[in-house]
Design a protein around this motif. Structure first.
Motif, mmCIF file in Angstrom:
data_model
loop_
_atom_site.group_PDB
_atom_site.id
_atom_site.type_symbol
_atom_site.label_atom_id
_atom_site.label_comp_id
_atom_site.label_asym_id
_atom_site.label_seq_id
_atom_site.Cartn_x
_atom_site.Cartn_y
_atom_site.Cartn_z
ATOM 1 N N THR A 27 0.833 -1.185 0.000
ATOM 2 C CA THR A 27 0.000 0.000 0.000
ATOM 3 C C THR A 27 0.871 1.239 0.000
ATOM 4 O OG1 THR A 27 -0.069 0.099 2.387
ATOM 5 C CG2 THR A 27 -1.783 -1.188 1.327
ATOM 6 N N GLN A 28 0.327 2.344 -0.485
ATOM 7 C CA GLN A 28 1.053 3.613 -0.413
ATOM 8 C C GLN A 28 0.041 4.732 -0.242
ATOM 9 O OE1 GLN A 28 3.315 4.413 -3.942
ATOM 10 N NE2 GLN A 28 1.759 5.716 -4.810
ATOM 11 N N ARG A 29 0.485 5.798 0.397
ATOM 12 C CA ARG A 29 -0.358 6.977 0.544
ATOM 13 C C ARG A 29 0.503 8.175 0.856
ATOM 14 N NH1 ARG A 29 -5.785 7.838 4.244
ATOM 15 N NH2 ARG A 29 -6.379 9.758 3.284
ATOM 16 N N VAL A 30 0.035 9.341 0.471
ATOM 17 C CA VAL A 30 0.758 10.557 0.840
ATOM 18 C C VAL A 30 0.677 10.731 2.342
ATOM 19 C CG1 VAL A 30 0.833 13.053 0.592
ATOM 20 C CG2 VAL A 30 0.268 11.621 -1.379
ATOM 21 N N ALA A 31 1.806 10.857 3.001
ATOM 22 C CA ALA A 31 1.828 11.007 4.456
ATOM 23 C C ALA A 31 1.185 12.332 4.837
ATOM 24 C CB ALA A 31 3.265 10.941 4.980
ATOM 25 N N GLY A 32 0.177 12.271 5.727
ATOM 26 C CA GLY A 32 -0.609 13.453 6.055
ATOM 27 C C GLY A 32 0.196 14.569 6.690
ATOM 28 N N ARG A 33 1.228 14.192 7.448
ATOM 29 C CA ARG A 33 1.972 15.221 8.177
ATOM 30 C C ARG A 33 3.203 15.697 7.417
ATOM 31 N NH1 ARG A 33 1.792 12.686 14.334
ATOM 32 N NH2 ARG A 33 -0.470 12.490 14.454
ATOM 33 N N MET A 34 3.514 15.060 6.301
ATOM 34 C CA MET A 34 4.698 15.436 5.545
ATOM 35 C C MET A 34 4.304 15.555 4.081
ATOM 36 S SD MET A 34 7.671 13.140 7.362
ATOM 37 C CE MET A 34 6.761 11.616 7.228
ATOM 38 N N PRO A 35 3.695 16.677 3.662
ATOM 39 C CA PRO A 35 3.231 16.846 2.292
ATOM 40 C C PRO A 35 4.365 16.605 1.303
ATOM 41 C CG PRO A 35 2.452 18.630 3.706
ATOM 42 C CD PRO A 35 3.446 17.858 4.489
ATOM 43 N N GLY A 36 4.013 15.885 0.207
ATOM 44 C CA GLY A 36 4.980 15.620 -0.837
ATOM 45 C C GLY A 36 5.746 14.336 -0.655
ATOM 46 N N LEU A 37 5.756 13.758 0.547
ATOM 47 C CA LEU A 37 6.429 12.491 0.790
ATOM 48 C C LEU A 37 5.397 11.371 0.786
ATOM 49 C CD1 LEU A 37 8.880 13.472 3.670
ATOM 50 C CD2 LEU A 37 9.332 13.357 1.213
ATOM 51 N N ARG A 38 5.774 10.249 0.160
ATOM 52 C CA ARG A 38 4.844 9.134 0.047
ATOM 53 C C ARG A 38 5.390 7.952 0.845
ATOM 54 N NH1 ARG A 38 1.092 10.072 -3.745
ATOM 55 N NH2 ARG A 38 0.554 7.887 -3.970
ATOM 56 N N ALA A 39 4.527 7.388 1.719
ATOM 57 C CA ALA A 39 4.891 6.204 2.495
ATOM 58 C C ALA A 39 4.270 4.991 1.817
ATOM 59 C CB ALA A 39 4.378 6.334 3.924
ATOM 60 N N ARG A 40 5.077 4.011 1.505
ATOM 61 C CA ARG A 40 4.606 2.822 0.794
ATOM 62 C C ARG A 40 4.829 1.603 1.676
ATOM 63 N NH1 ARG A 40 4.629 3.735 -4.965
ATOM 64 N NH2 ARG A 40 5.123 1.555 -5.308
ATOM 65 N N PHE A 41 3.833 0.700 1.693
ATOM 66 C CA PHE A 41 3.908 -0.467 2.569
ATOM 67 C C PHE A 41 3.547 -1.731 1.802
ATOM 68 C CE2 PHE A 41 2.690 3.240 5.046
ATOM 69 C CZ PHE A 41 3.718 3.271 5.990
ATOM 70 N N SER A 42 4.323 -2.758 2.012
ATOM 71 C CA SER A 42 4.054 -4.077 1.451
ATOM 72 C C SER A 42 3.574 -4.975 2.581
ATOM 73 C CB SER A 42 5.331 -4.641 0.811
ATOM 74 O OG SER A 42 5.102 -5.929 0.294
ATOM 75 N N ILE A 43 2.295 -5.326 2.573
ATOM 76 C CA ILE A 43 1.665 -6.064 3.682
ATOM 77 C C ILE A 43 1.532 -7.531 3.311
ATOM 78 C CG2 ILE A 43 -0.382 -6.267 5.134
ATOM 79 C CD1 ILE A 43 -0.940 -3.295 4.545
ATOM 80 N N ASN A 44 2.064 -8.413 4.166
ATOM 81 C CA ASN A 44 2.060 -9.844 3.885
ATOM 82 C C ASN A 44 1.858 -10.663 5.157
ATOM 83 O OD1 ASN A 44 3.232 -10.084 0.893
ATOM 84 N ND2 ASN A 44 4.284 -8.431 1.948
ATOM 85 N N LYS A 73 8.197 -3.157 4.406
ATOM 86 C CA LYS A 73 7.516 -4.422 4.632
ATOM 87 C C LYS A 73 6.780 -4.421 5.969
ATOM 88 C CE LYS A 73 10.926 -6.947 1.921
ATOM 89 N NZ LYS A 73 12.020 -7.961 1.955
ATOM 90 N N VAL A 74 5.546 -4.867 5.926
ATOM 91 C CA VAL A 74 4.730 -5.052 7.123
ATOM 92 C C VAL A 74 4.240 -6.489 7.114
ATOM 93 C CG1 VAL A 74 2.621 -4.391 8.332
ATOM 94 C CG2 VAL A 74 4.018 -2.637 7.220
ATOM 95 N N THR A 75 4.541 -7.228 8.170
ATOM 96 C CA THR A 75 4.184 -8.643 8.257
ATOM 97 C C THR A 75 3.095 -8.847 9.294
ATOM 98 O OG1 THR A 75 6.392 -9.361 7.589
ATOM 99 C CG2 THR A 75 5.056 -10.944 8.791
ATOM 100 N N VAL A 76 2.094 -9.640 8.955
ATOM 101 C CA VAL A 76 1.013 -9.986 9.880
ATOM 102 C C VAL A 76 1.329 -11.332 10.515
ATOM 103 C CG1 VAL A 76 -1.447 -10.489 10.098
ATOM 104 C CG2 VAL A 76 -0.675 -8.689 8.535
ATOM 105 N N SER A 77 1.385 -11.365 11.831
ATOM 106 C CA SER A 77 1.680 -12.581 12.584
ATOM 107 C C SER A 77 0.775 -12.623 13.800
ATOM 108 C CB SER A 77 3.158 -12.615 12.971
ATOM 109 O OG SER A 77 3.509 -13.849 13.544
ATOM 110 N N GLY A 78 1.033 -13.546 14.745
ATOM 111 C CA GLY A 78 0.132 -13.631 15.878
ATOM 112 C C GLY A 78 0.598 -14.537 17.001
#
Length: 320
Positions: A27-44, A73-78
């Motif tokens: 996933t990616q989205r423009v970071a709300g607190r840092m205009p112009g910078l994009r945070a991208r995440f790979s969720i698995n 990278k963001v990993t879902v575990s438990g």
């Protein structure tokens, strides 16, 4: 104390399961607190058992405005991974990964056949205290959340935990078959796995593991039954080990936004999960406590060498 030093202290005292961090849908989205910078995440998901939660997190992230792409990278575990690491003396998530946020959990239920001699939880508990070795219990594989729950129950009612006779099965279908065929007197498992048998009247619920009653289940909570246990088979999001502060903060913000979204809550309702969001440093503290409780109950069951004892520990959100 700086956050990194604070986490280092926790790493020295906590044990939690490690999982591989793999690339995939993101996933990616423009970071709300840092205009112009994009945070991208790979969720698995860390393993197949968490694939549905991973898919739900990605779907809710997209619905909240994030775009698919590569990135952090963001990993879902438990909980099952935490217990497995303790059993196998493996590297822990606090050692190998960066805790981001707790996501959701499966409510567990204690069930008996409809014609069981146990009329209610008190009957079952009395028998488990008097004859723990003759109260045959069933659920998922040894050391998995179902087994942990029975260990917590036995400890909570004063039964001899090491005498508990538990048989683990590879799947919930086999545990259902064992209970209905008389190979077990009681079983524990995710409520979602027992809904069909409960609805058909083949089994009865004696108690649910969460702090509040489940509307569609005619059974008290363990807390109502005098057992100081609030329990869920939880899932959580983790980043890679050594995650930079700014990347961690962006990932935590993403988790917070997504788990408060209507899309995420709808996905949880559809799957039968309870949404239990907790993020950042609060999640780190909770995770360390949950690791201690998991290690303690595995020790009580005779599965690991552990002498630390707790009651509700990390999973209890009610101050017990």
């Amino acid at each position: 104390m700086r956050r990194r030093r604070f986490l280092a202290c926790l790493l020295a005292t906590s044990g939690i399961a490690a999982v591989p961090l793999a690339a995939g849908c993101g996933t990616q989205r423009v970071a709300g607190r840092m205009p112009g910078l994009r945070a991208r995440f790979s969720i698995n998901p860390a393993a197949r058992r968490w694939s549905h939660v991973g898919q739900a997190l990605v779907g809710a992230a997209r619905a909240a405005g994030y775009e698919t792409g590569a990135g952090t990278k963001v990993t879902v575990s438990g909980l099952a991974a935490m217990a497995a690491a303790e059993l196998n003396q493996g590297q822990t998530l606090l050692d190998a990964a960066t805790p981001l946020a707790r996501l959701a959990g499966d409510v567990e239920v204690v069930v008996v056949p409809d014609n069981s001699r146990f009329k209610d939880f008190d009957d079952f508990a009395a028998h488990l205290v008097a004859r723990p070795g003759e109260t045959l219990l069933a659920g998922g594989p040894q050391g998995d959340p179902d087994h942990l729950l029975f260990g917590l129950i036995a400890k909570g009612i004063g039964a001899d935990t090491r005498q508990v006779d538990y048989t683990g099965y590879p799947s919930s279908r086999e545990a259902v078959a064992a209970l209905l065929s008389g190979q077990a007197a009681a079983a524990a498992g995710a409520l979602a796995d027992w809904r069909e048998s409960l609805g058909a009247g083949r089994v009865r619920a004696l108690a649910v593991s969460c702090a509040h009653r489940v509307p569609e289940v005619d059974a008290p909570t363990l807390l109502e039954s005098g057992v100081r246990v609030d329990f869920a088979d939880w899932t959580a999001a983790f980043g890679p080990g050594g995650m930079p502060d700014d990347a961690r903060e962006a990932a935590v913000r993403m988790c917070e936004e997504v788990t408060s979204s209507t899309g995420w809550l709808a996905a949880c309702r559809a799957a039968g999960w309870v949404s239990i969001p907790l993020s950042g440093d609060d999640f780190v503290l909770w995770l360390a406590a949950e690791a201690g409780r998991t290690r303690a109950v595995l020790g009580d069951l005779g599965l690991v060498d552990s002498v630390r004892a707790t009651t509700c520990g990390g999973s209890c959100g009610n101050g017990h």
